[in-house]
Motif scaffolding. Structure first.
Motif, PDB file in Angstrom:
ATOM      1  N   PRO A  12     -39.495 -31.705 -59.834  1.00 46.83           N
ATOM      2  CA  PRO A  12     -39.173 -30.662 -58.872  1.00 46.83           C
ATOM      3  C   PRO A  12     -37.990 -29.718 -59.622  1.00 46.83           C
ATOM      4  O   PRO A  12     -37.195 -30.042 -60.374  1.00 46.83           O
ATOM      5  N   LYS A  13     -37.903 -28.394 -59.115  1.00 48.71           N
ATOM      6  CA  LYS A  13     -37.133 -27.532 -59.630  1.00 48.71           C
ATOM      7  C   LYS A  13     -35.681 -27.743 -59.438  1.00 48.71           C
ATOM      8  O   LYS A  13     -35.413 -28.296 -58.283  1.00 48.71           O
ATOM      9  N   GLN A  14     -34.828 -27.544 -60.329  1.00 49.54           N
ATOM     10  CA  GLN A  14     -33.285 -27.714 -59.952  1.00 49.54           C
ATOM     11  C   GLN A  14     -32.627 -26.460 -60.591  1.00 49.54           C
ATOM     12  O   GLN A  14     -33.240 -25.621 -61.207  1.00 49.54           O
ATOM     13  N   ARG A  15     -31.194 -26.676 -60.477  1.00 56.48           N
ATOM     14  CA  ARG A  15     -30.529 -25.759 -61.108  1.00 56.48           C
ATOM     15  C   ARG A  15     -29.770 -26.454 -62.267  1.00 56.48           C
ATOM     16  O   ARG A  15     -29.018 -27.411 -62.289  1.00 56.48           O
ATOM     17  N   GLU A  48     -28.604 -17.019 -57.749  1.00 56.65           N
ATOM     18  CA  GLU A  48     -30.020 -16.679 -57.666  1.00 56.65           C
ATOM     19  C   GLU A  48     -30.724 -16.289 -58.887  1.00 56.65           C
ATOM     20  O   GLU A  48     -31.968 -16.330 -58.823  1.00 56.65           O
ATOM     21  N   LYS A  72     -39.396 -19.538 -68.156  1.00 60.01           N
ATOM     22  CA  LYS A  72     -39.209 -19.788 -66.887  1.00 60.01           C
ATOM     23  C   LYS A  72     -39.882 -21.354 -66.883  1.00 60.01           C
ATOM     24  O   LYS A  72     -39.461 -22.197 -66.191  1.00 60.01           O
ATOM     25  N   ASN A  76     -37.682 -24.618 -65.962  1.00 54.76           N
ATOM     26  CA  ASN A  76     -38.272 -25.207 -64.659  1.00 54.76           C
ATOM     27  C   ASN A  76     -37.176 -25.225 -63.495  1.00 54.76           C
ATOM     28  O   ASN A  76     -36.727 -26.067 -62.849  1.00 54.76           O
ATOM     29  N   ASP A  77     -36.146 -24.097 -63.581  1.00 48.66           N
ATOM     30  CA  ASP A  77     -34.808 -23.709 -62.744  1.00 48.66           C
ATOM     31  C   ASP A  77     -35.526 -22.939 -61.374  1.00 48.66           C
ATOM     32  O   ASP A  77     -36.351 -22.158 -61.323  1.00 48.66           O
ATOM     33  N   SER A  78     -34.706 -23.315 -60.311  1.00 49.28           N
ATOM     34  CA  SER A  78     -34.947 -22.889 -59.095  1.00 49.28           C
ATOM     35  C   SER A  78     -34.997 -21.324 -58.893  1.00 49.28           C
ATOM     36  O   SER A  78     -35.409 -20.475 -58.129  1.00 49.28           O
ATOM     37  N   ARG A  79     -33.819 -20.704 -59.785  1.00 53.58           N
ATOM     38  CA  ARG A  79     -33.515 -19.299 -59.890  1.00 53.58           C
ATOM     39  C   ARG A  79     -34.317 -18.589 -60.722  1.00 53.58           C
ATOM     40  O   ARG A  79     -35.212 -19.047 -61.484  1.00 53.58           O
TER      41      ARG A  79
END
Length: 370
Positions: A12-15, A48, A72, A76-79
């Protein structure tokens, strides 16, 4: 009987922390030279966005979208990821201690051992591709006897350069590229019937008396062979590197080998090889056929430890668009063939900017019994 459910392999995407982003980016492979990018990134982040600046020594503007997509996936970052490419082309080492050319950072010789292999077509599309990548580019048509760049770049018959201060030619411009050619100083019905010294003198005049304006790269479309003009270029002009154009045909490879040997002897690095007409693609059924042989350019490149910058098909469109004065890179910029030329341009720039390249510009010392 029980069935197993498979979970999504993707995390899952994370920061990520800035330090983690930096680590990912430094290990990312530059597809233009095969090496990791290293510490050439500037990173700014907020809640963001991840804002990146990639600092390169060669132009790569046309790669920005695909590289942004690679990043990207890698992070795999949520931003959101926003990429900018900062290109700073430097003047690179040349053979000997020859004085640099005013207004030009790097001279690239495009050569072939024989005629008919698509050298001039490669030169014009490579120059236009480099300009689309974001560089300031010029073309010198050094084929005094058979200049063709004027026609390929779409200049009208009778085009003449302006003259500044009664001694400097102002090169005409097409598609954002500065061009100087003997075709601008003669007519198409007037053959140049000169002996060797006059030809080399004309080359030096149009090269040194042209008011080149702040070029990153000047591509020199060489005449075929290894004669007077090639020797003059190596002795009097600071050349950063050369590109060899060939076909897979055995006789073309034999002559291309002579070209590589010549540049090696005068300490001009061969930055790579372009294999033209590598395969014929039938316009009706799409069948691929290597009518001039297979992998000949690749074998030659391995023999001399140089890279293959790209392989181009035998294409009617390439010939037709060049003859019409609208080369395929500008007439069909989103097409597959233009994409190959763009890739060649980026690989050429990356090879020239590579620290490993600078060692090839150093003189070599040999011993013999002669």
């Amino acid at each position: 009987m029980t069935t197993q459910t498979h979970t999504d392999d993707h995390q899952p995407k994370q920061r990520l922390l800035d330090s983690q982003i930096q680590s990912h980016l430094e290990s990312l492979i530059d597809e233009n030279n095969g090496h990791a990018y290293g510490g050439v990134w500037t990173i700014k982040t907020d809640a963001e966005r991840i804002m990146l600046t990639l600092h390169l020594g060669y132009p790569a503007e046309q790669e920005k979208a695909s590289l942004e997509a690679r990043i990207k996936r890698e992070l795999n970052d949520s931003r959101d990821v926003l990429l900018e490419i900062d290109c700073q082309v430097e003047r690179h080492a040349t053979q000997g201690n020859i004085t640099g050319l005013q207004g030009v950072k790097n001279i690239i010789a495009v050569a072939s051992g024989k005629g008919g292999v698509g050298k001039s077509t490669t030169t014009v599309n490579l120059a236009l591709a480099m300009a689309r990548e974001g560089a300031r580019v010029g073309i010198l048509d050094a084929d005094i006897y058979g200049p063709s760049q004027g026609m390929m770049m779409g200049f009208a018959d009778g085009t003449r350069p302006q003259v500044r201060d009664e001694k400097m030619f102002v090169p005409p411009v097409a598609y954002g590229v500065q061009v100087m050619s003997m075709a601008f100083l003669t007519t198409k019905d007037t053959p140049v019937a000169w002996r060797g010294p006059m030809v080399t003198g004309a080359l030096m005049q149009i090269l040194t008396q042209t008011d080149w304006s702040d070029l990153d790269y000047l591509f020199v479309d060489m005449p075929p062979g290894t004669g007077d003009i090639q020797l003059t270029l190596s002795q009097k002009i600071p050349v950063a590197g050369s590109v060899i154009v060939t076909t897979p045909q055995d006789i073309a490879l034999l002559d291309a080998r002579r070209g590589i040997e010549m540049f090696n002897k005068v300490n001009i690095p061969v930055l790579g090889l372009v294999e033209n007409m590598s395969v014929h693609i039938c316009s009706n059924c799409g069948h691929h056929e290597a009518i001039f042989g297979e992998e000949g350019g690749v074998s030659l490149a391995k023999e001399y430890n140089v890279g293959v910058l790209g392989k181009l098909p035998l294409s009617l469109a390439i010939r037709e668009q060049s003859d019409a004065g609208s080369p395929v890179v500008v007439s069909a910029p989103e097409g597959d063939i233009a994409a190959i030329y763009q890739s060649i341009a980026r690989k050429l720039g990356a090879t020239l900017a590579s620290p490993q390249n600078e060692q090839f510009a150093m003189p070599t010392i040999g011993m013999s019994d002669d």
